[in-house]
Design a protein around this motif. Structure first.
Motif, PDB file in Angstrom:
ATOM      1  N   GLN A  35       0.828  -1.262   0.125  1.00  0.00           N
ATOM      2  CA  GLN A  35      -0.236   0.171   0.595  1.00  0.00           C
ATOM      3  C   GLN A  35       0.895   1.551  -0.521  1.00  0.00           C
ATOM      4  O   GLN A  35       0.520   2.456  -0.646  1.00  0.00           O
ATOM      5  CB  GLN A  35      -0.476   0.000   1.273  1.00  0.00           C
ATOM      6  N   HIS A  36       1.920   0.984   0.425  1.00  0.00           N
ATOM      7  CA  HIS A  36       3.058   2.904   0.948  1.00  0.00           C
ATOM      8  C   HIS A  36       3.653   2.756  -0.510  1.00  0.00           C
ATOM      9  O   HIS A  36       3.179   4.478  -1.059  1.00  0.00           O
ATOM     10  CB  HIS A  36       3.715   2.542   2.111  1.00  0.00           C
ATOM     11  N   THR A  82       5.434  -2.761  -7.038  1.00  0.00           N
ATOM     12  CA  THR A  82       4.465  -2.402  -6.307  1.00  0.00           C
ATOM     13  C   THR A  82       2.651  -3.362  -6.005  1.00  0.00           C
ATOM     14  O   THR A  82       2.544  -3.164  -4.673  1.00  0.00           O
ATOM     15  CB  THR A  82       3.424  -1.143  -6.411  1.00  0.00           C
ATOM     16  N   HIS A 113       0.955   3.586  -3.416  1.00  0.00           N
ATOM     17  CA  HIS A 113       0.650   4.932  -3.137  1.00  0.00           C
ATOM     18  C   HIS A 113       1.317   5.654  -2.922  1.00  0.00           C
ATOM     19  O   HIS A 113       0.903   7.371  -4.105  1.00  0.00           O
ATOM     20  CB  HIS A 113      -0.048   5.037  -1.523  1.00  0.00           C
ATOM     21  N   GLU A 114       2.396   6.139  -3.103  1.00  0.00           N
ATOM     22  CA  GLU A 114       3.611   6.735  -3.282  1.00  0.00           C
ATOM     23  C   GLU A 114       4.110   7.025  -4.391  1.00  0.00           C
ATOM     24  O   GLU A 114       4.202   7.823  -5.153  1.00  0.00           O
ATOM     25  CB  GLU A 114       5.063   6.449  -2.955  1.00  0.00           C
ATOM     26  N   SER A 167       2.484   9.678   1.480  1.00  0.00           N
ATOM     27  CA  SER A 167       1.741   8.716   0.975  1.00  0.00           C
ATOM     28  C   SER A 167       1.156   7.864   2.140  1.00  0.00           C
ATOM     29  O   SER A 167       1.714   8.772   2.902  1.00  0.00           O
ATOM     30  CB  SER A 167       2.714   7.757  -0.016  1.00  0.00           C
ATOM     31  N   ILE A 168       0.255   6.966   1.868  1.00  0.00           N
ATOM     32  CA  ILE A 168      -0.565   6.014   2.899  1.00  0.00           C
ATOM     33  C   ILE A 168       0.486   5.175   3.406  1.00  0.00           C
ATOM     34  O   ILE A 168       1.380   4.535   3.136  1.00  0.00           O
ATOM     35  CB  ILE A 168      -1.220   5.005   2.520  1.00  0.00           C
ATOM     36  N   GLU A 189     -11.664   2.336   1.025  1.00  0.00           N
ATOM     37  CA  GLU A 189      -9.947   2.838   0.758  1.00  0.00           C
ATOM     38  C   GLU A 189      -9.451   2.439   0.117  1.00  0.00           C
ATOM     39  O   GLU A 189      -8.154   2.422  -0.988  1.00  0.00           O
ATOM     40  CB  GLU A 189      -8.872   3.081   2.057  1.00  0.00           C
ATOM     41  N   SER A 228       1.994   2.732 -12.673  1.00  0.00           N
ATOM     42  CA  SER A 228       1.804   2.352 -10.700  1.00  0.00           C
ATOM     43  C   SER A 228       2.232   0.901 -10.365  1.00  0.00           C
ATOM     44  O   SER A 228       2.020   0.455  -9.374  1.00  0.00           O
ATOM     45  CB  SER A 228       0.485   3.112 -11.078  1.00  0.00           C
ATOM     46  N   LEU A 264       1.203   6.871  -7.309  1.00  0.00           N
ATOM     47  CA  LEU A 264       0.297   7.736  -6.967  1.00  0.00           C
ATOM     48  C   LEU A 264       0.372   8.843  -6.443  1.00  0.00           C
ATOM     49  O   LEU A 264       0.304   9.895  -7.853  1.00  0.00           O
ATOM     50  CB  LEU A 264      -0.759   7.050  -6.960  1.00  0.00           C
ATOM     51  N   LEU A 301      -8.574   2.512  -4.161  1.00  0.00           N
ATOM     52  CA  LEU A 301      -6.658   2.506  -4.175  1.00  0.00           C
ATOM     53  C   LEU A 301      -6.006   2.139  -5.761  1.00  0.00           C
ATOM     54  O   LEU A 301      -4.995   1.980  -6.752  1.00  0.00           O
ATOM     55  CB  LEU A 301      -5.278   1.837  -3.248  1.00  0.00           C
ATOM     56  N   GLU A 355      -7.258   3.626  -8.692  1.00  0.00           N
ATOM     57  CA  GLU A 355      -6.373   4.853  -9.177  1.00  0.00           C
ATOM     58  C   GLU A 355      -5.293   3.834 -10.021  1.00  0.00           C
ATOM     59  O   GLU A 355      -4.370   4.295 -10.493  1.00  0.00           O
ATOM     60  CB  GLU A 355      -6.422   5.257  -7.887  1.00  0.00           C
TER      61      GLU A 355
END
Length: 614
Positions: free
Chosen positions: A451-452, A598, A455-456, A564-565, A575, A589, A458, A579, A582
């Motif tokens: 997740q980190h 990722t 989102h980083e 980021s998350i 949520e 991504s 994105l 993610l 997106e």
């Protein structure tokens, strides 16, 4: 004052003499034939230029004692053989037209150079009878009848016997054989329709490399050849490239960022079919992947630039390994834009090798971790093992429940009851484990997302888009910084407009001097002189510079990381699914800002194999 020669005394004037043909050829051989691989390259290129459909290369002792190249090309007549051994005699160019080169060779230096430093035999047949000519240490023999079905066979024995000092600089047989293999593979990439076979005949006969002729259109043939040479992993994780700009065309395959290498060993570049190692093209390739790979990782690609011969000069290096474009900026821009577009079109896709590595990690779990596999259970080739656990009599054992596991109470796993179905490629979120990894279910398997890291990426892409739209904010220096660079100042000023795009405003300030008036605000306080010298170093090394852009984007990457998350944050189902959606909609991504994946996708069939269900 008369010129003097320290070897013959101060009163004797040195005499200019014409070197004999043997000495001239040996000097030429020093430029053209650096090692056995150089000889193989020249002979195989001659075979391809002769319209060969199959080429066989036989080598002994790393090419030091024997190199034999046999082809089925058009061959030569008896009268052609002595001429082929004359310097600058060639059938590949017309007169003085050095700007219309459409073949590998054109100088007419290779054969006489090889004959000057080794024992060379050429046997050829062009339709009538076959004939042979020999040359040893630069001394030719008469042309004689010989036996050969068709084409040409060139045999080079005892390379550098006539210049024994050169032998001391050769590496081990293994190292020289590896260099020969690399040369043959590069030429095989350039000519997918030609079959190549490389044999080591030092002791018996061992096939080192074989590539049969490929059929089909440009991309099918090239894909097949690259699969043979680089492996199926490369072609399965490479993007087809086909782009054109102002008469230059770029084709080939470039791998996903997550299929990167620790060195540049998987970069193959060709200009009009000729393998080259060119600084401009290597720099362009690096620039295309600049913000999707860390500096210690290198992209994998096989790229071909084709253009009218008059727009590129291939006569700038003795080994023809470098070229010079009439419009270098056009060639570089084509590579960078085409690759970035292809990577963006790939969307969130990550290399399948990531999943393969994950499955391999599961498959190689150490014995004893969960007990030895019972003899009744199937075993698989190599490492995979299937474990069976007896159901505990009551309660829990090792985190496994007697009946249906209560995942909601597991300390490191959390499942949200709000299941949101999705047919997207990344599926629907089903759980979060260790407060960092999202498990999603797809129609064909499961996806495990960091997740980190996701989102980083994105956030980073959003920041880049904002920068592209609004430009890089600049801060004016209260007192302009004056930097003296001498002759390099003008070269730097030629790139002033590009530097200004990234927030660095420079102006001429007298001869050899530059005034730095504004710097990128996002970089804070900087050493302007050190930055300018870094830019100059890159211009020297690669013909262009991405230093400033790289520094700006590195700061954006750090901002994205902090925004980021974070790992350890629990996420709700909505949520997690937001993610995933997106990620599906955002180019690149599939890898974080440093080129790491990722997410990992595991196919259901692969998971079932792990458990012995198939």
């Amino acid at each position: 004052m008369p010129a003097t020669n320290p070897n013959i005394g101060a009163d004797v004037r040195p005499v200019i003499r014409q070197l004999d043909e043997v000495a001239i050829n040996r000097i030429a051989a020093g430029e053209v034939v650096e090692r056995p691989a150089s000889a193989v390259k020249e002979l195989v290129e001659n075979a391809v230029d002769a319209d060969a459909r199959r080429v066989v290369i036989e080598v002994a002792h790393g090419g030091k004692t024997l190199i034999r190249v046999t082809d089925d090309g058009v061959g030569m007549e008896a009268a052609d053989l002595p001429l082929a051994l004359s310097r600058h005699a060639t059938s590949k160019i017309d007169g003085t037209d050095l700007l219309n080169i459409r073949s590998f060779g054109f100088r007419g230096e290779a054969l006489p150079s090889l004959g000057a430093v080794g024992r060379l035999t050429i046997t050829s047949r062009a339709g009538g009878d076959a004939h042979r000519i020999r040359v040893t240490g630069g001394q030719d023999s008469a042309v004689k009848p010989a036996a050969l079905n068709r084409g040409t066979m060139v045999e080079l024995r005892d390379l550098f016997f006539a210049t024994p000092a050169r032998l001391k600089f050769l590496r081990s047989d293994r190292a020289e054989m590896q260099a020969i293999t690399d040369v043959v593979k590069r030429l095989a990439m350039a000519e997918p329709a030609v079959g190549f076979t490389l044999k080591d005949v030092t002791d018996g006969e061992r096939v080192v490399f074989r590539a049969d002729p490929e059929t089909g259109d440009l991309f099918d043939a090239l894909r097949g050849r690259l699969t043979t040479i680089l492996g199926r992993d490369f072609t399965e994780n490479a993007l087809a490239i086909d782009a054109e700009r102002e008469g230059l065309r770029l084709t080939g395959y470039a791998a996903l960022p997550t299929y990167s290498r620790g060195s540049a060993v998987a970069q193959f570049l060709f200009v009009n079919g000729r393998p080259v190692r060119d600084k401009l093209l290597i720099g362009a390739l690096r620039g295309a992947y600049m913000d999707v790979l860390s500096r210690d990782r290198h992209p994998a690609a096989a790229l071909f630039i084709d253009c009218p011969p008059e727009r590129v000069d291939v006569n700038v290096h003795p080994a023809k390994s470098e070229v010079r474009f009439r419009e270098p900026g056009l060639a570089r821009g084509l590579i960078v834009s085409a690759l970035r577009h292809a990577l963006a079109e790939a969307g969130h896709r990550a290399s399948s090798t990531v999943a393969d590595a994950t499955l391999q990690a599961f498959s190689t779990a150490p014995r004893g971790a969960l007990g030895e596999p019972p003899s009744s259970q199937p075993t698989f080739s190599g490492a995979p093992r299937v474990y069976q656990m007896d159901r505990p009599a009551q309660g829990r054992m090792g985190g496994f429940a007697e009946a249906t596991p209560d995942w909601g109470n597991a300390p490191s796993a959390r499942v949200d009851e709000q299941f949101i179905e999705s047919d997207g490629p990344l599926g629907a979120a089903r759980a979060q484990v260790h407060e960092n990894y999202i498990i999603a279910q797809t129609p064909k398997g499961i996806v495990l997302v960091d997740q980190h890291a996701a989102h980083e990426r994105l956030v980073y892409e959003r920041l880049k888009a904002q920068m592209a739209e609004h430009g890089v904010a600049r801060q004016a220096l209260l007192i302009p910084e004056i930097v003296t660079l001498g002759a390099d100042a003008d070269r730097l000023l030629d790139h002033a407009a590009e530097l200004e795009r990234f927030g660095l405003l420079i102006e001429a300030f007298g001869p050899g001097t530059i005034a730095v008036r504004e710097t990128p605000a996002i970089l804070g306080e900087i050493n302007a002189e050190a930055l300018l010298r870094d830019v100059l170093d890159e211009l020297d090394d690669l013909g262009d510079s991405q230093t400033l852009q790289a520094r700006v984007e590195a700061v954006l990457s750090r901002v994205a990381c902090h925004g980021s998350i974070r790992s350890g944050r629990q996420m709700r189902a909505d949520e997690m699914n937001a993610l995933l959606r997106e990620m599906e909609a955002t180019p690149l991504s599939g890898q974080c800002n440093h080129g790491r994946p990722t997410y990992v996708e595991l196919k259901l069939s692969d998971i079932e194999r792990l458990f012995g269900r198939t």
